[in-house]
Scaffold this motif. Structure first.
Motif, short mmCIF file in Angstrom:
data_model
loop_
_atom_site.label_atom_id
_atom_site.label_comp_id
_atom_site.label_asym_id
_atom_site.label_seq_id
_atom_site.Cartn_x
_atom_site.Cartn_y
_atom_site.Cartn_z
N ALA A 98 0.85 -1.21 0.00
CA ALA A 98 0.00 0.00 0.00
C ALA A 98 0.88 1.25 0.00
CB ALA A 98 -0.92 0.00 1.21
N TYR A 99 1.97 1.23 0.77
CA TYR A 99 2.87 2.39 0.80
C TYR A 99 3.51 2.62 -0.57
CZ TYR A 99 7.02 5.18 1.57
OH TYR A 99 7.99 6.15 1.46
N LEU A 100 3.99 1.53 -1.17
CA LEU A 100 4.71 1.68 -2.45
C LEU A 100 3.77 2.06 -3.60
CD1 LEU A 100 7.20 1.34 -4.29
CD2 LEU A 100 6.66 -1.11 -4.42
N THR A 106 16.62 11.63 0.55
CA THR A 106 16.97 12.01 1.93
C THR A 106 16.57 10.89 2.88
OG1 THR A 106 16.78 14.43 1.67
CG2 THR A 106 16.28 13.53 3.84
N GLN A 107 15.41 10.27 2.60
CA GLN A 107 14.88 9.27 3.53
C GLN A 107 15.22 7.84 3.09
OE1 GLN A 107 11.73 12.36 5.22
NE2 GLN A 107 11.33 10.22 5.51
N SER A 108 16.44 7.69 2.63
CA SER A 108 16.89 6.36 2.22
C SER A 108 17.18 5.51 3.45
CB SER A 108 18.14 6.48 1.36
OG SER A 108 19.11 7.26 2.04
N LEU A 116 16.93 16.31 -1.69
CA LEU A 116 16.94 17.00 -0.40
C LEU A 116 15.53 17.33 0.07
CD1 LEU A 116 18.78 18.41 1.78
CD2 LEU A 116 18.43 20.51 0.46
N TYR A 117 15.19 16.84 1.24
CA TYR A 117 14.01 17.35 1.95
C TYR A 117 14.51 18.37 2.96
CZ TYR A 117 10.29 14.14 0.41
OH TYR A 117 9.34 13.49 -0.31
N PHE A 118 13.98 19.59 2.90
CA PHE A 118 14.30 20.57 3.93
C PHE A 118 13.91 20.01 5.29
CE2 PHE A 118 14.96 23.69 0.68
CZ PHE A 118 15.75 24.67 1.28
N ILE A 138 3.99 18.53 3.46
CA ILE A 138 3.37 17.47 4.28
C ILE A 138 2.95 16.36 3.31
CG2 ILE A 138 2.47 18.75 6.26
CD1 ILE A 138 -0.16 18.98 4.73
N ASN A 139 2.74 15.17 3.87
CA ASN A 139 2.25 14.07 3.04
C ASN A 139 0.82 14.34 2.59
OD1 ASN A 139 4.43 12.40 2.93
ND2 ASN A 139 3.77 11.06 4.60
N GLY A 140 0.45 13.77 1.46
CA GLY A 140 -0.95 13.82 1.04
C GLY A 140 -1.78 12.90 1.93
N VAL A 141 -3.05 12.81 1.57
CA VAL A 141 -3.99 11.96 2.33
C VAL A 141 -3.82 10.53 1.82
CG1 VAL A 141 -6.44 11.53 2.78
CG2 VAL A 141 -5.58 13.88 2.61
N ARG A 142 -3.09 9.73 2.59
CA ARG A 142 -2.72 8.39 2.11
C ARG A 142 -3.70 7.34 2.65
NH1 ARG A 142 3.06 8.47 1.37
NH2 ARG A 142 3.54 10.38 0.24
N ASN A 143 -4.90 7.33 2.10
CA ASN A 143 -5.94 6.44 2.64
C ASN A 143 -5.57 4.97 2.52
OD1 ASN A 143 -8.64 8.60 1.51
ND2 ASN A 143 -7.61 8.51 3.49
N ASN A 155 4.07 15.23 -9.82
CA ASN A 155 3.03 15.33 -8.78
C ASN A 155 3.29 14.27 -7.72
OD1 ASN A 155 2.04 12.97 -10.01
ND2 ASN A 155 0.61 14.15 -11.28
N HIS A 156 4.56 13.93 -7.55
CA HIS A 156 4.99 12.98 -6.51
C HIS A 156 4.33 11.61 -6.73
CE1 HIS A 156 7.41 13.54 -2.75
NE2 HIS A 156 6.95 12.32 -2.52
N GLY A 157 4.22 11.25 -7.99
CA GLY A 157 3.61 9.96 -8.29
C GLY A 157 2.18 9.85 -7.81
N GLY A 158 1.44 10.97 -7.85
CA GLY A 158 0.03 10.94 -7.42
C GLY A 158 -0.13 10.77 -5.92
N ARG A 159 0.91 11.06 -5.14
CA ARG A 159 0.88 10.80 -3.69
C ARG A 159 0.65 12.06 -2.87
NH1 ARG A 159 3.54 5.93 -2.77
NH2 ARG A 159 4.76 6.49 -0.92
N GLY A 160 0.60 13.21 -3.55
CA GLY A 160 0.46 14.47 -2.81
C GLY A 160 -0.98 14.92 -2.76
C1 COI Z 1 9.24 9.51 3.63
C2 COI Z 1 8.29 10.04 2.61
C3 COI Z 1 7.96 11.47 2.86
C4 COI Z 1 8.89 9.78 1.28
C5 COI Z 1 8.02 10.20 0.16
O1 COI Z 1 8.27 11.20 -0.47
C6 COI Z 1 6.87 9.40 -0.21
O2 COI Z 1 6.55 8.40 0.44
O3 COI Z 1 6.20 9.77 -1.20
#
Ligand code: COI
Ligand code: FMN
Length: 383
Positions: free
Chosen positions: A45-47, A129-131, A150-152, A182-187, A275-280
Motif C-alpha cells: 500500500a505504501y509503495l 533524503t529518507q533512504s 533533499l528534503y528541507f 506534508i504528506n498527502g492523504v494516504r488512505n 506530482n509525486h507519483g500521485g501521492r500528494g
Molecule cells: C518519507 C516520505 C515522505 C517519502 C516520500 O516522499 C513518499 O513516500 O512519497
C-alpha cells in the motif's frame, strides 16, 4: 522488518528471490505482480498507493495512452543515438532513477542494489533524503554519478548538514523536493495500518529533529495548528540554499507554469515536472498533461525533467516530444528491485531503453533533438 525474500510475507510459504528473469517478464509492468507477492500488504500500500481516491495516480498512466505517436518511414536513421548531457552529467539515455524512500522495505540490500543497477546502466540515481542506506555508503558503492534528493529539515542547520555531507560524498546535484511540505492523504496506507518497521529507518536523519506529526484532538486544527508546516520551505529558503552551495539545484515537484517561472528566478538549474507519483494532492493534473504548459513557460531556459507513470519506452518518447529533456522512473524500478534486486532494476532500465530506441526508430527520429511535437499525431487537447 527489512524485506525477507525467502518466504511470502505473513506465511511460511517459500518464495525465493528471482535469480533468473523468467521470459514472462517482458515489460516493466510485468514486474508488478512479482513485486507484490514479495511484500506485505501494508508495504505494498505504501509503495503503490496514491493520495485519497487516486485519481491523479491513475491519470498519470492514462495520459500516455491519449497521446499518439506519428510514425515516419524511410528516414535515414544511421548513426543515431540517445546520449545527452544533463547538468554536466553524461547520460547514455534520458532515464534516471527517481528518489524513492526506504528501499529496504522491498529488498534486503535496499538502495545499494539500485545504486549498483544505475552504475551498471551508467545512469543517474537520485538518492532520497529518507533512504534506508546512508548517503555516504551509497556514494561509496556507486560507479556512476549520483544526485541527492533533499528534503528541507525543520532546522536549517540540519538541512545544511545534509547538503555538506552530499557535497563531501561527491553527489553532483541537489534535487530539492518542493511538493511535499506534508504528506498527502494516504488512505490506502491508513486502511492497512502501514507503519515503518523498527529496522527500516531514514539513516541520514539520525540525530536530527524530526518534523512535527499532524496529531490533533477533535475541534483542533490538524495541520495549521499542529506545527506540521513549521519547517516547510518557501522561496526564500531556495534563495538561501542557492547561496549556500555550488551544487546545481533541481526543483522537483513543479506543475504550475507560474512556479516554473519562479524557479528560474530563484536560480534553479533544472526543474522536475512531478506530482509525486500521485501521492500528494489528489485531482491535480497528470504530469504529461502539465508538461507542455510548463515547457512553454520555460521556453528552453533550463532543462525540464518529468516523472509519473513511466512504464514504457513510448512513455519516455512522449514526454520528450512534449518538452522534457529526460524522465525519472519511480515505482517501475522499485518493482524490479522487489522481485530481483539489482538485476531486476537493470532489466527495467534495459527494457525502457530498448523500447525507447525502437520508438525513436519507428517514428523516424535519429537523435533526441528529432523528438519534438511533430513526432506526435496532432491532438487538439494538448497545449
Ligand atoms: C518519507 C516520505 C515522505 C517519502 C516520500 O516522499 C513518499 O513516500 O512519497
Ligand atoms: C514509495 C515511494 C517513495 C517515494 N519517496 C520519495 C522521496 O523520498 N523523495 C521524493 O522526492 N520523492 C519520492 N517519491 C516520488 C518519486 O520520486 C516520483 O516522483 C514518483 O514515484 C514518480 O511516479 P512513478 O512512481 O509513477 O514513476 C516516492 C515515491 C514512492 C512511490
Amino acid at each position: 522488518m527489512v524485506a525477507d525474500l525467502t518466504r511470502r510475507p505473513g506465511t511460511d510459504m517459500p518464495l525465493p528471490p528471482l535469480t533468473q528473469i523468467p521470459p514472462q517478464i517482458a515489460a516493466v509492468a510485468d514486474y508488478e505482480d512479482y513485486a507484490r507477492e514479495r511484500m506485505s500488504d501494508a508495504a505494498w500500500a505504501y509503495l503503490s498507493g496514491g493520495a485519497a481516491d487516486e485519481h491523479t495516480l491513475r491519470a498519470n498512466r492514462e495520459a500516455y495512452v491519449r497521446v499518439r505517436i506519428q510514425p515516419r518511414v524511410l528516414r535515414d536513421l544511421a548513426g543515431g543515438g540517445t546520449g545527452l548531457d544533463l547538468l554536466g552529467t553524461p547520460l547514455p539515455f534520458p532515464v534516471l532513477l527517481a528518489p524513492v524512500a526506504y528501499q529496504k522495505l522491498v529488498h534486503p540490500q535496499g538502495e545499494l542494489a539500485s545504486v549498483l543497477a544505475a552504475s551498471a546502466m551508467k545512469t543517474v540515481m537520485v538518492a532520497s533524503t529518507q533512504s534506508s542506506i546512508g548517503l555516504e555508503d551509497m556514494a561509496r558503492a556507486a560507479e556512476a554519478p549520483l544526485w541527492f534528493q533533499l528534503y528541507f529539515q525543520r532546522e536549517r542547520d540540519d538541512t545544511l548538514r545534509l547538503v555538506r555531507r552530499a557535497e563531501a560524498a561527491g553527489y553532483r546535484a541537489l534535487v530539492v523536493t518542493v511538493d511535499a511540505p506534508i504528506n498527502g492523504v494516504r488512505n490506502r496506507e491508513q486502511r492497512l495500518g502501514f507503519g515503518l518497521p523498527p529496522d527500516v529507518e531514514a539513516v541520514n536523519l539520525r540525530g536530527m529533529r524530526p518534523m512535527a506529526g499532524a496529531v490533533a484532538r477533535a475541534g483542533e486544527s490538524a495541520i495549521f495548528g499542529s506545527g506540521a508546516l513549521d519547517g516547510a520551505p518557501s522561496w526564500d529558503d531556495i534563495a538561501w540554499l542557492r547561496s549556500a552551495t555550488r551544487l546545481p539545484l533541481v526543483l522537483k515537484g513543479i506543475l504550475a507554469p507560474a512556479d516554473a517561472r519562479l524557479a528560474i528566478d530563484a536560480g534553479a538549474a533544472a526543474i522536475v515536472v512531478s506530482n509525486h507519483g500521485g501521492r500528494g494532492l489528489d485531482t491535480v493534473p497528470a504530469t504529461l498533461e502539465a508538461l507542455p504548459w510548463v515547457a512553454a513557460e520555460v521556453a528552453g531556459r533550463l532543462p525540464v525533467l518529468m516523472d509519473g507513470g513511466i512504464r514504457r519506452g513510448t512513455d519516455v518518447f512522449k514526454a520528450l516530444a512534449l518538452g522534457s529533456t529526460a524522465v525519472m522512473v519511480g515505482r517501475g524500478y522499485v518493482h524490479g528491485l522487489a522481485a530481483a534486486g539489482a538485476v531486476g532494476v537493470i532489466h527495467v532500465l534495459h527494457m525502457l531503453r530498448t523500447e525507447f530506441e525502437i520508438a525513436m526508430a519507428l517514428a523516424g527520429c535519429r537523435t533526441l533533438q528529432d523528438i519534438g511535437r511533430n513526432a506526435l499525431w496532432p491532438h487538439p487537447a494538448i497545449a
